[in-house]
Design a protein around this motif. Structure first.
Motif, PDB file in Angstrom:
ATOM      1  N   GLU A  97      -6.879  11.098  -9.144  1.00 37.58           N
ATOM      2  CA  GLU A  97      -6.997  10.105  -7.998  1.00 37.58           C
ATOM      3  C   GLU A  97      -8.544   9.646  -7.962  1.00 37.58           C
ATOM      4  O   GLU A  97      -9.200  10.753  -7.584  1.00 37.58           O
ATOM      5  N   ASN A 157      -6.937   0.535   1.312  1.00 37.35           N
ATOM      6  CA  ASN A 157      -5.933   1.472   0.902  1.00 37.35           C
ATOM      7  C   ASN A 157      -5.325   0.957  -0.186  1.00 37.35           C
ATOM      8  O   ASN A 157      -4.114   1.747  -0.495  1.00 37.35           O
ATOM      9  N   ILE A 215      -8.119   4.066  -5.683  1.00 36.39           N
ATOM     10  CA  ILE A 215      -7.765   4.071  -4.266  1.00 36.39           C
ATOM     11  C   ILE A 215      -8.871   3.469  -3.633  1.00 36.39           C
ATOM     12  O   ILE A 215     -10.109   4.009  -3.697  1.00 36.39           O
ATOM     13  N   HIS A 218     -11.238   7.649  -5.888  1.00 37.74           N
ATOM     14  CA  HIS A 218     -11.534   6.692  -4.647  1.00 37.74           C
ATOM     15  C   HIS A 218     -12.794   5.957  -4.754  1.00 37.74           C
ATOM     16  O   HIS A 218     -14.050   6.287  -5.538  1.00 37.74           O
ATOM     17  N   VAL A 254      -3.696   0.561  -3.744  1.00 37.15           N
ATOM     18  CA  VAL A 254      -3.903   1.523  -4.986  1.00 37.15           C
ATOM     19  C   VAL A 254      -3.631   0.643  -6.065  1.00 37.15           C
ATOM     20  O   VAL A 254      -2.668   0.019  -6.346  1.00 37.15           O
ATOM     21  N   ARG A 283       0.878  -1.271  -0.003  1.00 38.23           N
ATOM     22  CA  ARG A 283      -0.157   0.105  -0.024  1.00 38.23           C
ATOM     23  C   ARG A 283       0.669   1.358  -0.052  1.00 38.23           C
ATOM     24  O   ARG A 283       2.058   1.209   0.268  1.00 38.23           O
TER      25      ARG A 283
END
Length: 154
Positions: free
Chosen positions: A141, A109, A104, A143, A111, A39
Motif C-alpha cells: 500500500e 482517498n 492510495i 500513499h 485507491v 472509495r
C-alpha cells in the motif's frame, strides 16, 4: 445495478461455483456495496450502506465474516493501513492475477489497484528472507496524491 456491476457479480458467482463455495445473497450484497463505492469503506460504513441500499440490517459481525469470505475468494481486498475494504479491480479479468499494490490518495482517498510482476515480488522476498525476516503477506500500500489532486488548484 449498472451493467458493469451485473457483469462483475456474474463472474463472481461463476468463480465461487468453480471453487465449490457459495456467494450467498448477503455476501453478494456486501460485494455490491463495495462495487458501488468510489472509495474504500470500513466494515461499519458497509453495514450502514447495506442497510440503506437493501433495506435490511445485518449485524456488523456478520459483515466482517462476509468480508473474510470475499477476501478468501479474492473478490475483495483489505487495505491494512486504513482498515478499509475495496472490491478487487480484476474480478472480470481472465489473466493470471499479480500481487496487488494499492496506490492510495491521501487527499481524496481514491485507491487504484495495480499488479506487481511476479519476478519483482520474488526478488523482494529473497531480499527480505536474507535478513531472516518472515514476510506475513505481500500486499503493498503506497500513499501519495492521485493525478486529479496533484492538478487541483490549492
Amino acid at each position: 445495478m449498472s451493467p458493469e456491476i451485473d457483469q462483475i457479480i456474474q463472474k463472481s458467482l461463476e468463480a465461487c461455483a468453480l471453487a465449490g463455495v457459495k456467494l450467498t445473497n448477503k455476501r453478494k450484497n456486501v460485494l455490491i456495496v463495495l462495487l458501488s463505492s468510489v472509495r474504500p469503506l470500513s466494515a461499519y460504513e458497509i453495514f450502514e450502506r447495506y442497510k440503506d441500499q437493501f433495506n435490511e440490517s445485518v449485524p456488523v459481525m456478520s459483515v466482517y465474516r462476509m468480508l473474510d469470505f470475499l477476501i478468501r475468494e479474492k473478490l475483495v481486498h483489505k487495505l491494512e493501513t486504513a482498515n478499509q475494504y475495496i472490491a478487487c479491480a480484476h474480478i472480470t479479468c481472465n489473466h493470471q492475477h499479480e500481487t496487488p499494490q494499492f496506490l492510495i490518495c491521501d487527499n481524496c482517498n481514491i485507491v487504484k489497484e495495480i499488479g506487481i510482476k511476479k519476478n519483482i515480488i520474488e526478488k523482494l522476498e529473497q531480499s527480505i528472507q536474507s535478513t531472516g525476516f518472515a514476510l506475513a503477506h505481500q500486499q503493498l500500500e503506497l500513499h501519495g496524491l492521485c493525478e486529479h489532486c496533484q492538478n487541483s488548484p490549492k
